[in-house]
Design an enzyme around this catalytic site. Structure first.
Site, PDB file in Angstrom:
ATOM      1  N   ASP A 285      -5.875  -6.780   5.148  1.00  0.00           N
ATOM      2  CA  ASP A 285      -7.042  -6.246   4.447  1.00  0.00           C
ATOM      3  C   ASP A 285      -7.931  -7.387   3.954  1.00  0.00           C
ATOM      4  O   ASP A 285      -9.163  -7.341   4.073  1.00  0.00           O
ATOM      5  CB  ASP A 285      -6.564  -5.391   3.269  1.00  0.00           C
ATOM      6  CG  ASP A 285      -7.652  -4.474   2.731  1.00  0.00           C
ATOM      7  OD1 ASP A 285      -8.768  -4.475   3.284  1.00  0.00           O
ATOM      8  OD2 ASP A 285      -7.371  -3.756   1.761  1.00  0.00           O
TER       9      ASP A 285
ATOM     10  N   TYR B 172       0.810  -1.211   0.000  1.00  0.00           N
ATOM     11  CA  TYR B 172       0.000   0.000   0.000  1.00  0.00           C
ATOM     12  C   TYR B 172       0.846   1.265   0.000  1.00  0.00           C
ATOM     13  O   TYR B 172       0.354   2.333  -0.341  1.00  0.00           O
ATOM     14  CB  TYR B 172      -0.922   0.007   1.228  1.00  0.00           C
ATOM     15  CG  TYR B 172      -2.042  -1.001   1.149  1.00  0.00           C
ATOM     16  CD1 TYR B 172      -1.772  -2.364   1.093  1.00  0.00           C
ATOM     17  CD2 TYR B 172      -3.367  -0.596   1.137  1.00  0.00           C
ATOM     18  CE1 TYR B 172      -2.775  -3.292   1.023  1.00  0.00           C
ATOM     19  CE2 TYR B 172      -4.391  -1.528   1.074  1.00  0.00           C
ATOM     20  CZ  TYR B 172      -4.082  -2.877   1.015  1.00  0.00           C
ATOM     21  OH  TYR B 172      -5.090  -3.794   0.940  1.00  0.00           O
TER      22      TYR B 172
ATOM     23  N   ASP C 231      -2.711 -17.997   2.589  1.00  0.00           N
ATOM     24  CA  ASP C 231      -3.680 -18.761   1.818  1.00  0.00           C
ATOM     25  C   ASP C 231      -4.344 -19.836   2.672  1.00  0.00           C
ATOM     26  O   ASP C 231      -5.557 -20.075   2.565  1.00  0.00           O
ATOM     27  CB  ASP C 231      -3.034 -19.365   0.565  1.00  0.00           C
ATOM     28  CG  ASP C 231      -1.744 -20.108   0.854  1.00  0.00           C
ATOM     29  OD1 ASP C 231      -1.181 -19.940   1.949  1.00  0.00           O
ATOM     30  OD2 ASP C 231      -1.285 -20.867  -0.026  1.00  0.00           O
TER      31      ASP C 231
ATOM     32  N   LYS D 163       3.252 -15.082   4.236  1.00  0.00           N
ATOM     33  CA  LYS D 163       3.541 -16.037   3.157  1.00  0.00           C
ATOM     34  C   LYS D 163       5.046 -16.153   3.048  1.00  0.00           C
ATOM     35  O   LYS D 163       5.678 -15.786   2.047  1.00  0.00           O
ATOM     36  CB  LYS D 163       2.913 -15.519   1.852  1.00  0.00           C
ATOM     37  CG  LYS D 163       2.927 -16.535   0.707  1.00  0.00           C
ATOM     38  CD  LYS D 163       2.044 -17.739   0.976  1.00  0.00           C
ATOM     39  CE  LYS D 163       2.033 -18.650  -0.247  1.00  0.00           C
ATOM     40  NZ  LYS D 163       1.381 -19.942   0.032  1.00  0.00           N
TER      41      LYS D 163
ATOM     42  N   ASP E 222     -11.707  -8.928   5.962  1.00  0.00           N
ATOM     43  CA  ASP E 222     -13.007  -8.946   5.281  1.00  0.00           C
ATOM     44  C   ASP E 222     -13.599 -10.349   5.270  1.00  0.00           C
ATOM     45  O   ASP E 222     -14.817 -10.521   5.377  1.00  0.00           O
ATOM     46  CB  ASP E 222     -12.873  -8.418   3.851  1.00  0.00           C
ATOM     47  CG  ASP E 222     -12.920  -6.896   3.795  1.00  0.00           C
ATOM     48  OD1 ASP E 222     -12.963  -6.271   4.870  1.00  0.00           O
ATOM     49  OD2 ASP E 222     -12.908  -6.336   2.685  1.00  0.00           O
TER      50      ASP E 222
END
Length: 383
Positions: free
Chosen positions: A244, A137, A220, A187, A248
Site C-alpha cells: 500500500d 489489514y 524502508d 522488513k 503510492d
C-alpha cells in the site's frame, strides 16, 4: 464474437464521471479488435449506505461473482464515517472474491513530468504485486483502557502460506513474462516471523522459475531506491501494508495518483477481478468536468489484459499515453488545470477513444515486455 460481461460500480464523487469515460474507451477498443462488452450497473457506495445502511449485501456479492470482471470508479464520501465504505465495500469485495493479488503498475509515460528530477520514461517501468487480503489489514486488534492515560492498542498481523504463495506465484509468472527480475520487499530483520514466511515462500516458488533473477530490499530502503533508481526493479512482490505504501510512492514517480491504475485479482481465475483507479472519489470536483479519467482508462486496460484482450489493452494504454503527452506537462492529480473544453473529463475521454481506433502500441515501448501483454499470459495459476 468474443464477449465480456462487466459489472460497473461507479461509486462516489468523480467515480461515475471517470468510469463513463473508461467505458467509452473500452467500447472503442471493442470496435477495433472485434469483441463485445456488456455492462451491468450496481448501486453500491455512499448513497446506498446513506439510504439503506448497507455497504455490501450478500445478494449483490453473489451477482458480482457471475460477471467476467468488475470496474470500480471510486468510494468515499464525507457524509459517511471513515472505514465504512473502504472496509465494508472495497476490502469486503477483495476478501469475498479471493483477490489475493493487487497489481499496481508504475510507469512514467512520455510527455508526463515526474516530480522526481531527471527521471525519464526509459528508467521507470515496473510493477508492484501486493498481497491483498492479509497482513495488518486483516488481523484485527483490540484496545484496553481506552480514553485513559493507560490506553493500549494491539493490532495483529496475519500471514498465511496459501495467500502468500498465491501472490508470490503470480509475481514470478509476471516476472517471467516481462524482464525476468523479481524483488521481494519486506522488513525481515524486524518482522522476523512474517519475514521468514515470505522469504521461504519466495525461495520455494523460485525453484520453479530458475530463469527469473531474485533480489531482496527492505521496505524502508525501497523508499529510497524507488525514487532514485527505479530502473533496478521490474516486478516487486510485497505484503499488504508495504505494498500500500510503496505503490503510492510509485504513483508519485509516474506523475501522481491521477495516473495510477490497479487490478485486484483472484489468481486461480475462480472469481472476477476488480479494476479501479486509486485516486479517490474527490467529491469536491464531482460533476465539474475537472477529473482526469486517465487512471480509470488505464485500469480498464488492465481489465482487458486480464481478460485476454492484450492487443486492445495495449491500444488503450498507448492512446492514454498519447493524450497525456498532448496535455503538455501532464496532470499530477485527478484535477486537470486547463480551461479548454477538450481538457474536461468528457473531452479527454473522447480524445483517448479517438486515439484507440488507430494508435500503434509500439509508440510507447516494446509490447513484448508490456504489463498489458504479460497479464494476458498470466491469467491463472496451476492448482
Amino acid at each position: 464474437m468474443r464477449s465480456h460481461d462487466l459489472a460497473v460500480v461507479g461509486g462516489d464523487g468523480i467515480g461515475p464521471d471517470v468510469t463513463a469515460e473508461a467505458l467509452r474507451c473500452v467500447d472503442a477498443a471493442a470496435d477495433r479488435f472485434g469483441f463485445r462488452v456488456t455492462t451491468t450497473p450496481y448501486d453500491l457506495g455512499a448513497e446506498r449506505w446513506l439510504r439503506d445502511g448497507v455497504a455490501l449485501d450478500e445478494a449483490s456479492t453473489e451477482k458480482l461473482r457471475g460477471h467476467d470482471a468488475i470496474l470500480l470508479g471510486a468510494v468515499g464520501d464525507p457524509r459517511v464515517p471513515p472505514g465504512i465504505l473502504e472496509r465494508g465495500l472495497v476490502v469486503a469485495l477483495r476478501v469475498a472474491l479471493r483477490h489475493a493479488v493487487n497489481v499496481r503498475p508504475v510507469r512514467l509515460y512520455p510527455g508526463v513530468t515526474s516530480p522526481v528530477r531527471d527521471l525519464t520514461p526509459e528508467r521507470c517501468d515496473l510493477v508492484i504485486v501486493r498481497e491483498n487480503t492479509e497482513g495488518l489489514y486483516a488481523g484485527g486488534g483490540s484496545t484496553v483502557h481506552d480514553g485513559t492515560d493507560n490506553a493500549t492498542a494491539i493490532q495483529n498481523s496475519v500471514n498465511t502460506t496459501p495467500a502468500t504463495r498465491a501472490c508470490v506465484d503470480y509475481a514470478f509468472r509476471l516476472a517471467r513474462a516481462r524482464r525476468r527480475r523479481l524483488t521481494l520487499c519486506h522488513k525481515t530483520n524486524i518482522l522476523v516471523e512474517a519475514g521468514r514466511l515470505w522469504t521461504s515462500v519466495v525461495a520455494e516458488t523460485g525453484h520453479r522459475f530458475p530463469d527469473v533473477e531474485q533480489g531482496y530490499v527492505h521496505a524502508d530502503a525501497m523508499c529510497q531506491h524507488l525514487p532514485l533508481t527505479p530502473e533496478r526493479f521490474d516486478v516487486v512482490v510485497t505484503d499488504n501494508l508495504f505494498g500500500d505504501i510503496i505503490s503510492d510512492l510509485g504513483a508519485t514517480l509516474q506523475g501522481g495518483l491521477g495516473l495510477a491504475a490497479s487490478a485486484n485479482i483472484d489468481p486461480t481465475g475462480a472469481h472476477p477481478g476488480m479494476f479501479e483507479p486509486v485516486h479517490g472519489s474527490a467529491p469536491d470536483i464531482a460533476g465539474t468536468g475537472r477529473a482526469n479519467p486517465a487512471a480509470a482508462v488505464l485500469s480498464a486496460a488492465l481489465c482487458l489484459a486480464h481478460l485476454g484482450e492484450h492487443d486492445a489493452a495495449l491500444a488503450l494504454e498507448a492512446a492514454t499515453a498519447s493524450v497525456l503527452a498532448e496535455l503538455g506537462d501532464g496532470p499530477d492529480t485527478t484535477d486537470t488545470t486547463t480551461d479548454t473544453t477538450t481538457d474536461t473529463t468528457t473531452g479527454i475521454g473522447a480524445r483517448i477513444a479517438d486515439h484507440v481506433r488507430d494508435v500503434d502500441p509500439a509508440t510507447i515501448g516494446d509490447p513484448a515486455v508490456s504489463l498489458m501483454t504479460a497479464m494476458g499470459r498470466v491469467r491463472t495459476i496451476d492448482q
